[in-house]
Enzyme design. Structure first.
Site, PDB file in Angstrom:
ATOM      1  N   HIS A 170      16.376  19.858 -19.252  1.00  0.00           N
ATOM      2  CA  HIS A 170      15.796  20.599 -20.459  1.00  0.00           C
ATOM      3  C   HIS A 170      14.521  19.927 -20.679  1.00  0.00           C
ATOM      4  CE1 HIS A 170      17.661  17.078 -22.436  1.00  0.00           C
ATOM      5  NE2 HIS A 170      17.106  17.414 -23.710  1.00  0.00           N
ATOM      6  N   HIS A 222      12.868  18.256 -23.328  1.00  0.00           N
ATOM      7  CA  HIS A 222      12.506  17.170 -24.148  1.00  0.00           C
ATOM      8  C   HIS A 222      12.062  16.252 -23.506  1.00  0.00           C
ATOM      9  CE1 HIS A 222      15.286  18.476 -27.895  1.00  0.00           C
ATOM     10  NE2 HIS A 222      14.255  19.267 -27.644  1.00  0.00           N
ATOM     11  N   ASP A 246      12.039  12.915 -23.133  1.00  0.00           N
ATOM     12  CA  ASP A 246      12.651  12.052 -22.792  1.00  0.00           C
ATOM     13  C   ASP A 246      13.457  12.290 -21.518  1.00  0.00           C
ATOM     14  OD1 ASP A 246      14.191  13.357 -24.737  1.00  0.00           O
ATOM     15  OD2 ASP A 246      15.820  11.707 -24.960  1.00  0.00           O
ATOM     16  N   HIS A 247      13.337  13.503 -21.065  1.00  0.00           N
ATOM     17  CA  HIS A 247      13.981  13.746 -19.807  1.00  0.00           C
ATOM     18  C   HIS A 247      12.927  14.516 -18.827  1.00  0.00           C
ATOM     19  CE1 HIS A 247      18.339  13.817 -21.408  1.00  0.00           C
ATOM     20  NE2 HIS A 247      17.512  13.682 -22.600  1.00  0.00           N
ATOM     21  N   ASP A 274      22.021  16.485 -22.680  1.00  0.00           N
ATOM     22  CA  ASP A 274      22.178  16.473 -24.033  1.00  0.00           C
ATOM     23  C   ASP A 274      22.814  17.888 -24.584  1.00  0.00           C
ATOM     24  OD1 ASP A 274      20.273  14.542 -23.823  1.00  0.00           O
ATOM     25  OD2 ASP A 274      18.793  14.961 -25.138  1.00  0.00           O
ATOM     26  N   HIS A 323      23.190   8.022 -22.793  1.00  0.00           N
ATOM     27  CA  HIS A 323      22.060   8.592 -23.922  1.00  0.00           C
ATOM     28  C   HIS A 323      22.387   7.884 -25.121  1.00  0.00           C
ATOM     29  CE1 HIS A 323      19.847  11.777 -26.122  1.00  0.00           C
ATOM     30  NE2 HIS A 323      19.139  11.755 -24.857  1.00  0.00           N
TER      31      HIS A 323
END
Length: 313
Positions: free
Chosen positions: A62, A64, A66-67, A212, A270
């Protein structure tokens, strides 16, 4: 034949001096598949000696930061290393819109092609398929469109019994056909059934990456009997309210999913930076599901064959 997962980063949201955002590498017979690409991923690839040249597919769960914040740096490094091989990126269609202007500005002279494969995070669908591996999406429940990935090894060939090869003097050119299921016909016309000549193939291995997500049992039928399940566990159950607000999961919830899916092993990751003792996550999950590990940077999780027979080859 190798089938293993290396943890490059497993912190949530913020990188720290000791922990990196989400990124993992799946090694299938020395072909490397990058799963998410948080900030600093290329540093971790070097640290844990993953060969850059063997990464040809990247899967982004996805959008975001941090990914995926590590993606542009990795693309640039590939170029500086003289990469010529196409790079395939599987992600939500918006990623291409985000990356293309940066490519135009910073990487006009790329010597390799970047091929974006648009995926729909809301559907369970096969998105990649080669001789060794099949990858499908796992719809998850998060604040932005998000999916996990199920990596399933392809069914292999039967193992031929060495003693049968010697007994029937089977020519080398016939062995591959027998491994595929063919009977053997001797020079005098006798038919030797395949099940007398072979042992069953190794059980295909599997790995599920559940990024997530809030707790959702809808993923259970997709990941049932998976060998290893990685499931986010951003919070402990004492912070259940916060998990609900941010559409994340607790260690307890991850364990419930693992138990319902009859997974072989659960890896938790995570982790929120609010916690300092990650052993608490393991303890909480083990109240529900016994085979639990933590996604600590540098950790390597191997999935061995379950029914390999040394008498065959």
């Amino acid at each position: 034949m190798t089938f293993s997962v290396t943890i490059l980063g497993s912190n949530s949201a913020l990188p720290t001096s000791e922990r990196y955002p989400t990124a993992q590498v799946l090694n299938v017979s020395e072909r490397f598949y990058l799963i998410d690409c948080g900030e600093g991923t290329q540093i971790q690839l070097r640290k844990y000696k993953v060969k850059f040249s063997k990464i040809n597919q990247i899967f982004i769960s996805h959008l975001h930061g941090d990914h995926c914040f590590g993606l542009m740096g990795l693309i640039s490094t590939f170029s500086l290393l003289g990469r010529k091989t196409d790079l395939h990126i599987f992600a939500h269609p918006d990623l291409e819109k985000i990356v293309n202007p940066q490519l135009e500005y910073f990487c006009k002279d790329l010597q390799y092609k970047i091929i974006f494969h648009h995926i729909n995070p809301k559907e369970n669908k096969v998105i990649f398929d080669d001789k060794q591996l099949e990858v499908s999406t796992i719809p998850l429940k998060h604040r932005v469109p998000t999916c996990g990935f199920l990596f399933k090894e392809k069914k292999g060939l039967n193992h031929i019994k060495k003693e049968m090869v010697d007994f029937y003097q089977i020519p080398f050119k016939k062995i591959h056909g027998i491994k595929k299921g063919e009977d053997y016909i001797t020079p005098n016309g006798e038919i030797i059934p395949n099940n007398r000549l072979t042992l069953p193939e190794n059980k295909p291995r599997s790995y599920a990456f559940c990024s997530d997500t809030a707790y959702t049992e809808s993923i259970v039928p997709i990941i049932t009997n998976v060998d290893i399940l990685y499931h986010e566990s951003t919070f402990l159950k004492t912070d259940q309210k916060l998990a609900n607000q941010t559409t994340h999961s607790t260690a307890n919830q991850a364990a419930v999913i693992a138990e319902k899916a009859k997974a072989g092993k659960l890896i938790l990751g995570h982790f929120s930076t609010r916690y300092r003792d990650f052993k608490l996550f393991k303890t909480e999950a083990e109240e529900v599901f016994k085979n639990v590990e933590l996604a600590i940077e540098g950790g390597v999780f191997h999935i061995p064959y379950k029914n390999i027979r040394l008498a065959g080859y």
